[in-house]
Design an enzyme around this catalytic site. Sequence first.
Site, PDB file in Angstrom:
ATOM      1  N   HIS A  53     105.354  -0.015 -37.856  1.00 28.21           N
ATOM      2  CA  HIS A  53     104.789   0.866 -38.891  1.00 28.21           C
ATOM      3  C   HIS A  53     105.421   2.242 -38.800  1.00 28.21           C
ATOM      4  O   HIS A  53     105.722   2.738 -37.715  1.00 28.21           O
ATOM      5  CB  HIS A  53     103.263   0.954 -38.792  1.00 28.21           C
ATOM      6  CG  HIS A  53     102.739   1.300 -37.433  1.00 28.21           C
ATOM      7  ND1 HIS A  53     102.659   0.389 -36.413  1.00 28.21           N
ATOM      8  CD2 HIS A  53     102.281   2.463 -36.934  1.00 28.21           C
ATOM      9  CE1 HIS A  53     102.164   0.970 -35.338  1.00 28.21           C
ATOM     10  NE2 HIS A  53     101.936   2.242 -35.614  1.00 28.21           N
TER      11      HIS A  53
ATOM     12  N   HIS B 112     104.647   6.135 -39.831  1.00 29.76           N
ATOM     13  CA  HIS B 112     103.613   7.096 -40.243  1.00 29.76           C
ATOM     14  C   HIS B 112     104.240   8.104 -41.209  1.00 29.76           C
ATOM     15  O   HIS B 112     105.302   8.673 -40.909  1.00 29.76           O
ATOM     16  CB  HIS B 112     103.097   7.893 -39.044  1.00 29.76           C
ATOM     17  CG  HIS B 112     102.419   7.080 -37.982  1.00 29.76           C
ATOM     18  ND1 HIS B 112     101.047   7.060 -37.821  1.00 29.76           N
ATOM     19  CD2 HIS B 112     102.919   6.289 -37.001  1.00 29.76           C
ATOM     20  CE1 HIS B 112     100.743   6.289 -36.788  1.00 29.76           C
ATOM     21  NE2 HIS B 112     101.860   5.804 -36.267  1.00 29.76           N
TER      22      HIS B 112
END
Length: 140
Positions: free
Chosen positions: A103, A105
């Site tokens: 992921h 951010h």
Amino acid sequence: MAVYDQNNIFGKIIRGELPAQKVFEDDKTIAFLDIMPRAPGHTLVIPKAPARNLLDVNPDDLAHVMQVAQKIAQAGMKAFGADGVTIQQFNEKAGGQVVFHLHVHVIPRKEGEAMKPPATFKETPENLAAHADKLRAALA
Ligand code: AMP
């Protein structure tokens, strides 16, 4: 090298087994709000394909995730009247990673406002919904 575990939280979000405030989705990627935002509009961009982190992701999927991160960053600037954007991405426990599905951010930032420390503040569902609406509108 550790292997991908499909029971991680983001794998469950991809499969629809856990809820998320999604702001963007295409065939390869999902972007949704972080439930413990370090600033309003903090969004996570993930590939749909299994990847533990930057170290094992397919390079084409990584490139697509970064293209979507750019879209989200541009939308975050507009939606939150931000002055800048912080991008963070952690790999393995030693690198600060807590959830083991890749992921990125994307965190809208305002001049002079520090980010909250990680995992210290859980946003209300109402505020998350309002922030997601703003981002979706800016992406439309
Ligand atoms: P890290 O692996 O260090 O990049 O941190 C994982 C991030 O996922 C943290 O910022 C958490 O607040 C966030 N997070 C954990 N569970 C969820 C969830 N169910 N939905 C959205 N974000 C989450």
